[in-house]
Design a protein around this motif. Structure first.
Motif, PDB file in Angstrom:
ATOM      1  N   ARG A  85      27.945  54.412  38.151  1.00 58.87           N
ATOM      2  CA  ARG A  85      28.833  54.990  37.411  1.00 58.87           C
ATOM      3  C   ARG A  85      28.039  56.493  37.650  1.00 58.87           C
TER       4      ARG A  85
ATOM      5  N   ARG B  23      27.192  57.347  41.286  1.00 61.44           N
ATOM      6  CA  ARG B  23      28.000  57.884  42.077  1.00 61.44           C
ATOM      7  C   ARG B  23      28.410  59.444  41.516  1.00 61.44           C
TER       8      ARG B  23
ATOM      9  N   GLN C  21      27.863  63.107  44.129  1.00 58.98           N
ATOM     10  CA  GLN C  21      29.575  63.280  44.261  1.00 58.98           C
ATOM     11  C   GLN C  21      29.348  64.852  43.787  1.00 58.98           C
TER      12      GLN C  21
ATOM     13  N   ARG D 151      26.068  53.095  49.288  1.00 56.13           N
ATOM     14  CA  ARG D 151      27.293  52.683  50.501  1.00 56.13           C
ATOM     15  C   ARG D 151      27.410  51.811  50.547  1.00 56.13           C
TER      16      ARG D 151
ATOM     17  N   GLU E 244      29.542  49.388  47.516  1.00 60.28           N
ATOM     18  CA  GLU E 244      30.669  49.967  47.660  1.00 60.28           C
ATOM     19  C   GLU E 244      31.282  49.073  48.876  1.00 60.28           C
TER      20      GLU E 244
END
Length: 305
Positions: free
Chosen positions: A4, A7, A11, A73, A76
Motif C-alpha cells: 500500500r 502504491r 501514484q 507491476r 500486481e
C-alpha cells in the motif's frame, strides 16, 4: 514496507499531487500522507519535497521510483493471474516494438487480441532497441521484438524472422536498380543516432564495404526519418515493409542493396520470470500473425527464421 505504501508512493510520483493521488486511490489525504511518512521513515530519506504546486520527487525518491516500478507491476499482475486461473485468460501485457516493426505489425496484432483475447489489455510500447532492452530489464515490458543477434543479451531470445533492408530515397531518386553498399558513402544519409540497432547494422555493413557514411541528419523517430527523406534532405536504409504504402503512393523511391543487409528479428523475454497466461497467449497470437503475414507475402522483404 508494504504494497500500500509503494502504491501510494507511485501514484503521488506520477501525479505530482497529493490530492490527485487521493482521488485515484480513493484514500483520504491524511491517510495517504501517513503512508508516505512511514515509507520515508523506513527508507531513512525524504522522498518528496512539498511546495505550493504539489509534490516533487527528491533524488532519493527518483531512485526509488526507478527501482520499484517494474517489480511492483509484476507483483500486481501475478496476483491478477492467479485470480484468473479458473476463468478466461485475463490480464495486462506490455509489448515492446521497434518503430519499423510496429508500423507493420501493431494494428494487425491488436485486432487479433481484441477478437481472440477479450480479457487481455495489450499495451504496445514503441522504442529503439537500446530503450527496449532497458525496459525489459526493469520489468516494464513483458515481451519485445529486438534486432539480433542475441548472443550478448541476458534475456530469453528466439529468432522470429529475418528482414532485408533497402535504400530509401525521395520520390524519383531511385529507379529500383540494385545499389552497392559501397556507394552509400556518396549519399547524404538520414539515420537514427547511435547506439540504436538499425544504425549499428547499417554502419557495420558500410564499413565492411569500405564506405564510411556521411550522416547528414540523425533522428530518433521513424516518422521524422521518413519526413526528412520525403523532403529530399537525404537517403535512409529501412525495411521495405515500413514504407510499402508510401512507395505505392510514390512518396518515396526504393532500391535493393548489394550485398544485401539483413537483420535478424528476435522475440525476447526477461530471463528471471515465467510468462503469465496473458503474456503466453499474446506471444502465441504474435507468432501466428507473423507466420500468416510471411506466408501471404504481407511483410515485404521478410523471410521465416
Amino acid at each position: 514496507m508494504d504494497l500500500r505504501q509503494l502504491r501510494s508512493f507511485l501514484q503521488i510520483a506520477e501525479s505530482g499531487s497529493l490530492s490527485k493521488a487521493s482521488d485515484r486511490l480513493r484514500l483520504a489525504q491524511p491517510a495517504l500522507s501517513r503512508q508516505i511518512r512511514l515509507l520515508e521513515a523506513e527508507v531513512g530519506l525524504a522522498l518528496f519535497t512539498r511546495h505550493g504546486r504539489g509534490m516533487q520527487l527528491t533524488e532519493a525518491g527518483r531512485a526509488l521510483l526507478e527501482r520499484v516500478t517494474g517489480p511492483l507491476r509484476q507483483i500486481e499482475r501475478s496476483v491478477e493471474e492467479v485470480r484468473a486461473l479458473a476463468s478466461e485468460v485475463r490480464g495486462q501485457v506490455a509489448l515492446g516494438l521497434m518503430p519499423t516493426t510496429s508500423h507493420v505489425l501493431s494494428g494487425r496484432l491488436a485486432r487479433r487480441v481484441a477478437a481472440e483475447l477479450p480479457g487481455v489489455s495489450l499495451r504496445i510500447v514503441e522504442g529503439y532497441a537500446g530503450h527496449l532492452v532497458e525496459w525489459l530489464q526493469r520489468g516494464q515490458l513483458d515481451v519485445s521484438l529486438l534486432y539480433g543477434p542475441g548472443d550478448g543479451l541476458h534475456l530469453r531470445c528466439e529468432t522470429l524472422l529475418h528482414d532485408t533492408l533497402a535504400l530509401i530515397g525521395p520520390a524519383g531518386a531511385l529507379d529500383g536498380t540494385p545499389v552497392g553498399v559501397d556507394t552509400l558513402a556518396a549519399l547524404p544519409m538520414v539515420l537514427p543516432s547511435r547506439p540504436h540497432g538499425l544504425r549499428l547494422l547499417i554502419e557495420t555493413a558500410a564499413s565492411r564495404a569500405g564506405a564510411p557514411l556521411a550522416v547528414r541528419f540523425e533522428a530518433d523517430s521513424f516518422r521524422v526519418i521518413k519526413d526528412l527523406v520525403a523532403a529530399g534532405l537525404g537517403h535512409s536504409v529501412l525495411p521495405p515493409s515500413s514504407i510499402a504504402a508510401e512507395e505505392a503512393a510514390r512518396q518515396f523511391s526504393m532500391a535493393p542493396l548489394t550485398p544485401p543487409i539483413r537483420r535478424q528479428i528476435l522475440l525476447v523475454r526477461p530471463p528471471d520470470r515465467a510468462d503469465t497466461r496473458a503474456t503466453g497467449a499474446v506471444v502465441a497470437l504474435l507468432k501466428a500473425e507473423v507466420a500468416a503475414m510471411l506466408a501471404a507475402g504481407d511483410w515485404a522483404g521478410a523471410s521465416p527464421a
